[in-house]
Scaffold this active site. Structure first.
Site, PDB file in Angstrom:
ATOM      1  N   GLY A  45     -38.760  45.849  60.311  1.00 49.02           N
ATOM      2  CA  GLY A  45     -38.425  45.733  61.689  1.00 49.02           C
ATOM      3  C   GLY A  45     -39.270  44.528  62.230  1.00 49.02           C
ATOM      4  O   GLY A  45     -40.332  44.008  61.466  1.00 49.02           O
ATOM      5  N   GLN A  50     -42.872  38.793  68.105  1.00 45.15           N
ATOM      6  CA  GLN A  50     -43.352  38.245  66.948  1.00 45.15           C
ATOM      7  C   GLN A  50     -42.735  37.051  66.202  1.00 45.15           C
ATOM      8  O   GLN A  50     -43.358  36.334  65.401  1.00 45.15           O
ATOM      9  CB  GLN A  50     -43.124  39.450  65.536  1.00 45.15           C
ATOM     10  CG  GLN A  50     -43.714  40.695  65.772  1.00 45.15           C
ATOM     11  CD  GLN A  50     -43.710  41.636  64.681  1.00 45.15           C
ATOM     12  OE1 GLN A  50     -42.577  42.302  64.787  1.00 45.15           O
ATOM     13  NE2 GLN A  50     -44.336  41.598  63.757  1.00 45.15           N
ATOM     14  N   CYS A  93     -47.477  45.530  59.025  1.00 43.94           N
ATOM     15  CA  CYS A  93     -47.128  44.829  60.396  1.00 43.94           C
ATOM     16  C   CYS A  93     -46.859  43.333  59.881  1.00 43.94           C
ATOM     17  O   CYS A  93     -47.818  42.751  59.334  1.00 43.94           O
ATOM     18  CB  CYS A  93     -47.905  44.797  61.854  1.00 43.94           C
ATOM     19  SG  CYS A  93     -47.202  43.860  63.138  1.00 43.94           S
ATOM     20  N   LEU A  94     -45.971  42.660  60.224  1.00 43.73           N
ATOM     21  CA  LEU A  94     -45.564  41.141  59.777  1.00 43.73           C
ATOM     22  C   LEU A  94     -46.416  40.448  60.325  1.00 43.73           C
ATOM     23  O   LEU A  94     -46.792  39.300  59.869  1.00 43.73           O
ATOM     24  CB  LEU A  94     -44.112  40.767  59.781  1.00 43.73           C
ATOM     25  CG  LEU A  94     -43.057  41.475  59.252  1.00 43.73           C
ATOM     26  CD1 LEU A  94     -41.740  41.248  59.307  1.00 43.73           C
ATOM     27  CD2 LEU A  94     -43.350  41.450  57.501  1.00 43.73           C
ATOM     28  N   HIS A 135     -43.184  51.794  66.677  1.00 45.29           N
ATOM     29  CA  HIS A 135     -44.253  50.485  66.160  1.00 45.29           C
ATOM     30  C   HIS A 135     -43.387  49.199  66.952  1.00 45.29           C
ATOM     31  O   HIS A 135     -44.255  48.429  67.481  1.00 45.29           O
ATOM     32  CB  HIS A 135     -44.004  50.347  64.817  1.00 45.29           C
ATOM     33  CG  HIS A 135     -44.824  49.167  64.276  1.00 45.29           C
ATOM     34  ND1 HIS A 135     -46.026  49.035  63.504  1.00 45.29           N
ATOM     35  CD2 HIS A 135     -44.326  47.800  64.210  1.00 45.29           C
ATOM     36  CE1 HIS A 135     -46.358  47.757  63.187  1.00 45.29           C
ATOM     37  NE2 HIS A 135     -45.576  47.032  63.722  1.00 45.29           N
ATOM     38  N   GLU A 136     -42.266  48.996  66.719  1.00 48.28           N
ATOM     39  CA  GLU A 136     -41.442  47.978  67.577  1.00 48.28           C
ATOM     40  C   GLU A 136     -41.569  48.166  68.705  1.00 48.28           C
ATOM     41  O   GLU A 136     -41.728  47.071  69.499  1.00 48.28           O
ATOM     42  CB  GLU A 136     -40.112  47.727  66.929  1.00 48.28           C
ATOM     43  CG  GLU A 136     -39.828  47.638  65.561  1.00 48.28           C
ATOM     44  CD  GLU A 136     -41.042  46.479  64.823  1.00 48.28           C
ATOM     45  OE1 GLU A 136     -41.215  45.635  65.427  1.00 48.28           O
ATOM     46  OE2 GLU A 136     -41.362  46.763  63.738  1.00 48.28           O
ATOM     47  N   HIS A 139     -44.785  46.627  70.219  1.00 50.07           N
ATOM     48  CA  HIS A 139     -44.710  45.053  70.171  1.00 50.07           C
ATOM     49  C   HIS A 139     -44.452  44.786  71.628  1.00 50.07           C
ATOM     50  O   HIS A 139     -44.726  43.539  72.271  1.00 50.07           O
ATOM     51  CB  HIS A 139     -43.986  44.290  69.343  1.00 50.07           C
ATOM     52  CG  HIS A 139     -44.440  44.629  68.093  1.00 50.07           C
ATOM     53  ND1 HIS A 139     -45.736  43.647  67.759  1.00 50.07           N
ATOM     54  CD2 HIS A 139     -44.336  44.980  66.557  1.00 50.07           C
ATOM     55  CE1 HIS A 139     -46.199  43.644  66.396  1.00 50.07           C
ATOM     56  NE2 HIS A 139     -45.292  44.534  65.871  1.00 50.07           N
TER      57      HIS A 139
HETATM   58 NI    NI Z   1     -45.537  45.079  63.596  1.00 50.62          NI
END
Ligand code: NI
Length: 163
Positions: A45, A50, A93-94, A135-136, A139
């Site tokens: 995701g 991000q 998380c990236l 989660h996304e 963001h």
């Molecule tokens: Ni994330």
């Protein structure tokens, strides 16, 4: 084009993102780039902030590591229902590489969103897809996993991350 991923604690990740008014060529290019960036990372995701873009869009593909790619582009999502039942599970998380945090989420959600072709979706999401979408979605509201933890756990994980 692979775009650089913004890393926590960059203040970009704390901003509330703006709705997408029109799905024009730059938005379509952003979606393409976000998917390429997500698969390259590799992740399941990725949200627009991000990659430094404060718009309400995320991409996800929760199963591609087990088989074929089935990308979903989510524009202007709205979570209209969250199940009373919750689940706790480890999330990466990236934007916070190396950190895994146990986050409590609703086990199921109903989400409505606009697809890249402008069509409207309303779906009940379950399992890992429900977790990933929450989660996304976070963001887009300027929240990361750290913001879902108790202050004690948050302090420990942040200290580890920044060390
Ligand atoms: Ni994330």
């Amino acid at each position: 084009m692979i775009r650089p991923i913004v890393l926590w604690p960059d203040p970009i990740l704390s901003q509330i993102c703006a709705p997408i008014e029109q799905i024009d060529a730059p938005v379509q290019q952003l979606a393409t780039d976000m998917l390429e960036t997500m698969y390259d990372a590799p992740g399941r995701g990725l949200a627009a902030p991000q990659v430094g873009v404060l718009l309400r869009m995320f991409v996800m593909d929760t199963a591609w590591k087990d088989g074929d790619r089935t990308p979903t582009v989510v524009i202007n999502p709205n979570i209209t229902d969250r199940s009373d039942q919750s689940v706790i599970g480890p999330e990466g998380c990236l934007s916070i590489p190396g950190v895994t945090a146990d986050v409590t989420r609703a086990a199921e959600i109903t989400m409505q969103w606009t697809g890249l072709d402008g069509s409207l979706f309303v779906e009940r999401l379950t399992g890992f897809t429900a977790i990933c979408a929450q989660h996304e979605f976070d963001h887009l509201e300027g929240r990361v996993t750290f913001d879902r933890l108790t202050s004690d756990v948050r302090s420990i994980l942040q200290a580890e991350y920044l060390a």
